[in-house]
Design a protein around this motif. Structure first.
Motif, PDB file in Angstrom:
ATOM      1  N   LEU A 161       0.830  -1.206   0.000  1.00 56.15           N
ATOM      2  CA  LEU A 161       0.000   0.000   0.000  1.00 56.15           C
ATOM      3  C   LEU A 161       0.865   1.256   0.000  1.00 56.15           C
ATOM      4  CD1 LEU A 161      -2.789   1.482   0.436  1.00 56.15           C
ATOM      5  CD2 LEU A 161      -2.308   1.265   2.881  1.00 56.15           C
TER       6      LEU A 161
ATOM      7  N   GLY B 258       2.806   1.853  -3.294  1.00 55.98           N
ATOM      8  CA  GLY B 258       1.944   2.418  -4.326  1.00 55.98           C
ATOM      9  C   GLY B 258       1.699   3.902  -4.114  1.00 55.98           C
ATOM     10  N   ARG B 259       1.483   4.280  -2.875  1.00 56.56           N
ATOM     11  CA  ARG B 259       1.224   5.692  -2.562  1.00 56.56           C
ATOM     12  C   ARG B 259       2.466   6.557  -2.734  1.00 56.56           C
ATOM     13  NH1 ARG B 259      -2.048   6.628   2.247  1.00 56.56           N
ATOM     14  NH2 ARG B 259      -1.554   8.787   1.769  1.00 56.56           N
TER      15      ARG B 259
ATOM     16  N   LEU C 284       7.226  -5.457  -6.525  1.00 56.53           N
ATOM     17  CA  LEU C 284       5.789  -5.663  -6.319  1.00 56.53           C
ATOM     18  C   LEU C 284       5.255  -6.778  -7.207  1.00 56.53           C
ATOM     19  CD1 LEU C 284       4.716  -1.944  -5.966  1.00 56.53           C
ATOM     20  CD2 LEU C 284       4.407  -3.717  -4.219  1.00 56.53           C
TER      21      LEU C 284
ATOM     22  N   GLN D  31      -3.275  -5.702  -2.760  1.00 59.34           N
ATOM     23  CA  GLN D  31      -2.530  -4.453  -2.566  1.00 59.34           C
ATOM     24  C   GLN D  31      -1.380  -4.331  -3.553  1.00 59.34           C
ATOM     25  OE1 GLN D  31      -3.402  -1.838  -0.681  1.00 59.34           O
ATOM     26  NE2 GLN D  31      -5.224  -3.049  -0.294  1.00 59.34           N
TER      27      GLN D  31
ATOM     28  N   ALA E  14      -1.034  -1.372  -6.297  1.00 52.48           N
ATOM     29  CA  ALA E  14       0.184  -0.560  -6.352  1.00 52.48           C
ATOM     30  C   ALA E  14       0.818  -0.628  -7.743  1.00 52.48           C
ATOM     31  CB  ALA E  14       1.179  -1.019  -5.285  1.00 52.48           C
TER      32      ALA E  14
END
Length: 121
Positions: free
Chosen positions: A69, A72-73, A83, A106, A110
């Protein structure tokens, strides 16, 4: 903040996330929630990406889901290969728990976010 204290702070925040009982269940599969710790990790910026990548797969599936998470952010495309590998690793497991399914979801989210940031060929 020097590299050692940065790593210690990342480890502290991930430990707090892992110890937390806060979660949302989506059809029986837990999924990470936006917490103060998640936001603090994101606020640290891309400089934590190399350290997060070394932590993938080294502890619990809950922690892996939260790391995916955060990656990705953070929006750093250097995390794409890790990933993809993480997603493949969890998909290959013969049986999966709720958090393991969450890692797959997740990681996929991402990957999509990061791929969307890549320049068009």
């Amino acid at each position: 903040m020097n590299e050692l204290s940065l790593k210690e702070e990342v480890a502290r925040l991930l430990g707090a996330i892992e110890a937390s009982e806060l979660e949302i269940n989506d059809l029986g599969t837990p999924r990470p929630v936006e917490t103060t710790e998640v936001n603090e990790l994101v606020d640290m910026g891309p400089r934590i990406v190399p350290f997060l990548l070394t932590l993938l797969g080294s502890a619990s599936s809950k922690r892996d889901a939260y790391i995916a998470l955060v990656l990705g952010r953070l929006g750093d495309a250097s995390a794409l290969e890790a990933l993809r590998d993480l997603k493949t690793e969890y998909e290959a497991k013969e049986s999966t728990s709720g958090w393991e399914l969450s890692v797959i979801a997740q990681a996929e989210a991402a990957i999509k976010l990061l791929e969307a940031m890549l320049p068009e060929p």
